[in-house]
Design an enzyme around this catalytic site. Structure first.
Site, PDB file in Angstrom:
ATOM      1  CB  CYS A  38      -2.175   6.153   2.516  1.00 36.09           C
ATOM      2  SG  CYS A  38      -3.301   5.361   3.675  1.00 36.09           S
ATOM      3  CD  GLU A  56      -2.375   1.543   2.324  1.00 35.69           C
ATOM      4  OE1 GLU A  56      -2.199   2.764   2.219  1.00 35.69           O
ATOM      5  OE2 GLU A  56      -2.701   0.958   3.356  1.00 35.69           O
TER       6      GLU A  56
HETATM    7  P1  NDP Z   1       9.445   4.268   3.719  1.00 38.84           P
HETATM    8  O1  NDP Z   1       8.925   3.566   2.538  1.00 38.84           O
HETATM    9  O2  NDP Z   1      10.839   4.678   3.729  1.00 38.84           O
HETATM   10  O3  NDP Z   1       9.223   3.378   5.037  1.00 38.84           O
HETATM   11  C1  NDP Z   1       8.078   2.609   5.260  1.00 38.84           C
HETATM   12  C2  NDP Z   1       8.448   1.421   6.137  1.00 38.84           C
HETATM   13  O4  NDP Z   1       9.367   0.590   5.454  1.00 38.84           O
HETATM   14  C3  NDP Z   1       9.105   1.810   7.439  1.00 38.84           C
HETATM   15  O5  NDP Z   1       8.706   0.922   8.462  1.00 38.84           O
HETATM   16  C4  NDP Z   1      10.578   1.625   7.124  1.00 38.84           C
HETATM   17  O6  NDP Z   1      11.345   1.382   8.257  1.00 38.84           O
HETATM   18  C5  NDP Z   1      10.528   0.389   6.260  1.00 38.84           C
HETATM   19  N1  NDP Z   1      11.666   0.204   5.387  1.00 38.84           N
HETATM   20  C6  NDP Z   1      12.274   1.111   4.617  1.00 38.84           C
HETATM   21  N2  NDP Z   1      13.255   0.523   3.920  1.00 38.84           N
HETATM   22  C7  NDP Z   1      13.273  -0.783   4.274  1.00 38.84           C
HETATM   23  C8  NDP Z   1      14.066  -1.916   3.915  1.00 38.84           C
HETATM   24  N3  NDP Z   1      15.037  -1.808   3.024  1.00 38.84           N
HETATM   25  N4  NDP Z   1      13.811  -3.090   4.489  1.00 38.84           N
HETATM   26  C9  NDP Z   1      12.830  -3.224   5.415  1.00 38.84           C
HETATM   27  N5  NDP Z   1      12.042  -2.197   5.787  1.00 38.84           N
HETATM   28  C10 NDP Z   1      12.256  -1.001   5.228  1.00 38.84           C
HETATM   29  O7  NDP Z   1       8.492   5.447   3.960  1.00 38.84           O
HETATM   30  P2  NDP Z   1       8.671   6.667   4.959  1.00 38.84           P
HETATM   31  O8  NDP Z   1       8.038   6.285   6.221  1.00 38.84           O
HETATM   32  O9  NDP Z   1      10.065   7.152   5.047  1.00 38.84           O
HETATM   33  O10 NDP Z   1       7.826   7.729   4.169  1.00 38.84           O
HETATM   34  C11 NDP Z   1       8.325   8.206   2.935  1.00 38.84           C
HETATM   35  C12 NDP Z   1       7.168   8.514   2.000  1.00 38.84           C
HETATM   36  O11 NDP Z   1       6.321   7.369   1.844  1.00 38.84           O
HETATM   37  C13 NDP Z   1       6.236   9.576   2.490  1.00 38.84           C
HETATM   38  O12 NDP Z   1       6.761  10.837   2.291  1.00 38.84           O
HETATM   39  C14 NDP Z   1       5.031   9.270   1.669  1.00 38.84           C
HETATM   40  O13 NDP Z   1       5.164   9.804   0.388  1.00 38.84           O
HETATM   41  C15 NDP Z   1       5.001   7.776   1.592  1.00 38.84           C
HETATM   42  N6  NDP Z   1       4.115   7.181   2.584  1.00 38.84           N
HETATM   43  C16 NDP Z   1       2.968   6.613   2.178  1.00 38.84           C
HETATM   44  C17 NDP Z   1       2.119   6.075   3.110  1.00 38.84           C
HETATM   45  C18 NDP Z   1       0.878   5.400   2.742  1.00 38.84           C
HETATM   46  O14 NDP Z   1       0.117   5.073   3.626  1.00 38.84           O
HETATM   47  N7  NDP Z   1       0.609   5.114   1.499  1.00 38.84           N
HETATM   48  C19 NDP Z   1       2.377   6.142   4.529  1.00 38.84           C
HETATM   49  C20 NDP Z   1       3.633   6.733   4.855  1.00 38.84           C
HETATM   50  C21 NDP Z   1       4.451   7.198   3.899  1.00 38.84           C
HETATM   51  P3  NDP Z   1      12.232   2.520   8.931  1.00 38.84           P
HETATM   52  O15 NDP Z   1      11.326   3.586   9.397  1.00 38.84           O
HETATM   53  O16 NDP Z   1      12.872   1.797  10.043  1.00 38.84           O
HETATM   54  O17 NDP Z   1      13.164   2.987   7.868  1.00 38.84           O
END
Ligand code: NDP
Length: 684
Positions: free
Chosen positions: A294, A255
């Site tokens: 989202c 998502e």
């Molecule tokens: P990320 O995609 O960076 O992170 C989402 C999750 O994935 C976090 O728990 C993060 O952990 C984890 N993650 C990231 N990289 C890895 C990896 N290589 N292996 C395992 N887990 C990983 O999103 P952000 O939270 O940084 O948000 C960035 C952008 O994403 C926002 O600006 C927005 O555009 C979008 N977003 C969309 C959402 C939605 O509901 N559709 C919700 C939130 C964000 P960790 O925090 O430990 O890095």
């Protein structure tokens, strides 16, 4: 500095590293350190599969549902502490309500779904499929819990809801969870998990928590596991293409970013309730959770002659938004999750502003109350206007995950639909219109690109849950850019954690496996009348063959007079020429009533009431002088688990087959009776 702990392999463990600071979104102070260094993910996943999975798989859906309900009631009592902590993520009280109580709501809603599943540990799906001419070979689909773990990699914006909306579903299915919240708000998730573990309501191993980074968590996933991801599209794509996900065919639900559109209908001119509703909804979606949702409205698609009106009205509405310390009552919008996120959103707005113009808000100026704008992660709502949305595509591609939306014009509905589709797949879209022809045209054509569509008008607004709220009973997810996944959606969501298997065999074998009597299966002749047994002693297949009865002309006429059903086939034998009836015909309801007269046991006993009727079919007309008898067979038992202390009972579905004198089946029905239990089975 306080380090967050991880709850893994049955214990609270601290990481062995230095830790990563998590910041208070309002004051900029360090809240604590997240540290996952040294955790053995292979061991954690295996612990879930064995320790948690074994217990959950054996529980029935009813037991799992009651467990969820108990957990929700327990957590509700602790909510004050969670609200306090939630302010530190930048959330206002309303934002926190969505996250915290919305999360508990998911537990309650999923708990209620137990009533839709059989009273056993696995599900029987759909109808039986007859595969033979002789009725001796058939099939049915069953769905058993997967033997893996659900791994939830979550986003920062909903630290509580994000965990519970997913776990409620996998627990209902009988699958344990490993939750990995986003690092920067994991302190709130940890607080909730502490309470969940302390409650002792879940079997050990049903929930493990990794409070922070877990870069190698997918390295040992296997084919029985399920992975869900919420976050950015780029991380989602990276994880989805992980070689273990591909090699082990691990289901991966993603998502991701979604550029959700809201359309103002051409009829919704200023002065109409729909215009006002639209403005209110856009403002809400821009400012609730600081736009970090989202499902937030990113694209505001309006008739070209109404662009000015919308821009002015939205500006006025946004003027009323006070920004600052979310603890203050008068504050309507708190802070973004972190200063990094402010930088990220600013960059995205600047990208959009290469072609669009900022018509409300200032990237560098903000007034806050009760908080230092420089220390916290504050940002003003930003409204942009893109006058050439067919040419300048950034507005359909760039997601600024904050209080940011862009207005764009359309000439006709066809254009509005095309613009909505240009988001290449969204979680949700909405349209404000009081013209149902416009609503229909939009919905039918935009549905291919959306997971959910809200039609907002003066009637629905009174009780509408809004554009931005995913509901546990509805599908949440969207095609394409939104990730192509599907979560929740009532029973559908639970099925994502169950393996569907087609079972082929004889009707008798399938009756045993499914717990549902299948037509043509061997009858288990009851030693006494089936209505004399209590709930516990009745089993599918238990059967009674009744005595016979011959219908007379007078019976049919009497039934017509009694019920006032004077349809010609029952009352006028001079009109039968050219009809499908040869003689005076018994009413279908008479056949069913007469069948009841044959199978009912009249004395007071464990059967306490007639509960209804399902699937009734009349296979050929029955005429006066026809003789019938009935087979009454227990089809299925449905446990109501209602805490009716005085008379605990369950529903027994009886398969009623009406045969004629030549043993030919002439009518079938399923009737429902309420049957008393000897003792209460479920303790809430
Ligand atoms: P990320 O995609 O960076 O992170 C989402 C999750 O994935 C976090 O728990 C993060 O952990 C984890 N993650 C990231 N990289 C890895 C990896 N290589 N292996 C395992 N887990 C990983 O999103 P952000 O939270 O940084 O948000 C960035 C952008 O994403 C926002 O600006 C927005 O555009 C979008 N977003 C969309 C959402 C939605 O509901 N559709 C919700 C939130 C964000 P960790 O925090 O430990 O890095």
């Amino acid at each position: 500095m306080k380090k967050l702990q991880n709850y893994v392999t049955g214990q609270w463990l601290e990481g062995k590293g230095e830790g990563v600071p998590m910041f208070d979104a309002i004051t900029g102070e360090i809240v604590g350190l997240s540290d996952t260094e040294g955790l053995d993910f292979a061991e954690i996943l295996q612990y879930g599969r064995t320790k948690g999975g074994e217990k959950l798989r054996k529980m029935t859906f009813q037991e799992r549902g009651n467990m969820l309900k108990k957990l929700a009631l327990y957590l509700v009592k602790k909510k004050a502490d969670f609200y306090e902590l939630s302010y530190r993520t930048g959330a206002t009280k309303v934002d926190s309500w969505i996250d915290i109580e919305g999360g508990f709501g998911n537990l309650f809603a999923n708990a209620s779904l137990r009533k839709l599943f059989p009273n056993q540990s696995y599900h029987v799906e759909g109808d039986a499929i007859d595969l033979s001419r002789g009725g001796r070979f058939m099939a049915h689909h069953i769905m058993v819990p997967k033997r893996g773990v659900a791994i939830h990699i979550n986003a920062f914006n909903f630290p509580v809801w994000g965990m519970l909306e997913k776990c409620a579903v996998n627990w209902m299915a009988g699958v344990p969870a490993v939750v990995k919240p986003a690092t920067n708000t994991s302190f709130l998730t940890e607080a909730v998990v502490r309470e969940i573990i302390a409650s002792g309501i879940l079997p050990e191993g049903a929930l493990q928590l990794i409070s922070g980074s877990a870069r190698t968590i997918l390295d040992t996933v296997d084919s029985q596991d399920v992975v869900t991801f919420t976050g950015s599209a780029s991380t989602g794509r990276l994880l989805k293409s992980h070689k273990r996900i591909i090699n082990e065919s691990v289901p991966f639900t993603m998502e991701a970013d979604s550029l959700n559109a809201s359309i103002l209908g051409e009829d919704a001119i200023p002065g109409t309730p729909e215009f006002d509703l639209f403005i209110k909804e856009v403002r809400k979606e821009m400012t609730v959770k600081c736009g970090q949702k989202c499902t937030a409205i990113r694209r505001v698609i309006v008739p070209q002659n109404l662009v000015e009106d919308v821009q002015i009205a939205l500006g006025k509405a946004l003027d009323k938004i006070t920004i600052g310390d979310p603890r203050l009552k008068e504050v309507r919008m708190g802070a973004l999750v972190s200063k990094d996120q402010v930088t990220e959103v600013r960059d995205r707005v600047q990208e959009l502003a290469k072609t669009a113009s900022i018509v409300y808000g200032d990237l560098d100026k903000i007034e806050t109350i009760g908080a230092d704008a420089k220390k916290g992660a504050f940002l003003s709502p930003i409204l942009l206007r893109e006058d050439n949305p067919f040419k300048n595509l950034s507005v359909h591609e760039t997601e600024a995950f904050g209080p940011v939306s862009t207005i764009m014009p359309y000439k006709n509905l066809e254009e509005a639909i095309t613009l909505a589709q240009m988001g290449k797949g969204s979680l949700v879209s909405s349209i404000a219109t009081n013209d149902d022809n416009i609503a229909k045209e939009y919905v039918i054509n935009a549905a291919s690109h959306h997971g959910r569509i809200l039609v907002l008008n003066r009637e629905s607004a009174k009780e509408s849950t809004g554009h931005g709220s995913p509901l546990p009973s509805l599908v949440h997810g969207g095609p394409g850019r939104a990730g192509g996944g599907e979560e929740m959606g009532g029973m559908r969501g639970i099925k994502h954690y169950l393996q569907r298997t087609a079972i082929q065999g004889s009707p008798t074998t399938l009756t045993e496996i499914t717990g549902i009597y299948q037509p043509n299966a061997a009858y288990k002749e009851a030693e006494m009348h089936p209505f004399k047994y209590h709930w516990e002693d009745i089993e599918p297949g238990m059967s009674l063959k009744t005595h016979k009865r011959t219908f007379t002309d007078t019976d049919i006429i009497n039934f017509a007079n009694l019920t006032w059903d004077h349809f010609y086939a029952h009352t006028d034998i001079t009109s039968l020429d050219g009809s499908i009836f040869e003689k005076r015909t018994a009413h279908g309801y008479f056949i069913i009533s007469a069948a009841a007269g044959l199978f009912v046991y009249p004395n007071k006993g464990p059967v306490s009431a007639n509960y209804g009727l399902e699937e009734c079919r009349f296979l050929r007309p029955l005429y006066h002088n026809d003789t019938v008898y009935v087979r009454l067979t227990c089809k299925q038992k449905v446990d109501r688990d209602v805490a009716s202390a005085e008379h605990p009972s369950g529903i027994v579905k009886w398969f009623v087959e009406v045969f004629d004198a030549e043993d030919e089946l002439v009518a079938v029905a399923t009737i429902l009776t309420m049957v008393q239990k000897k003792q209460e089975v479920f303790v809430e």
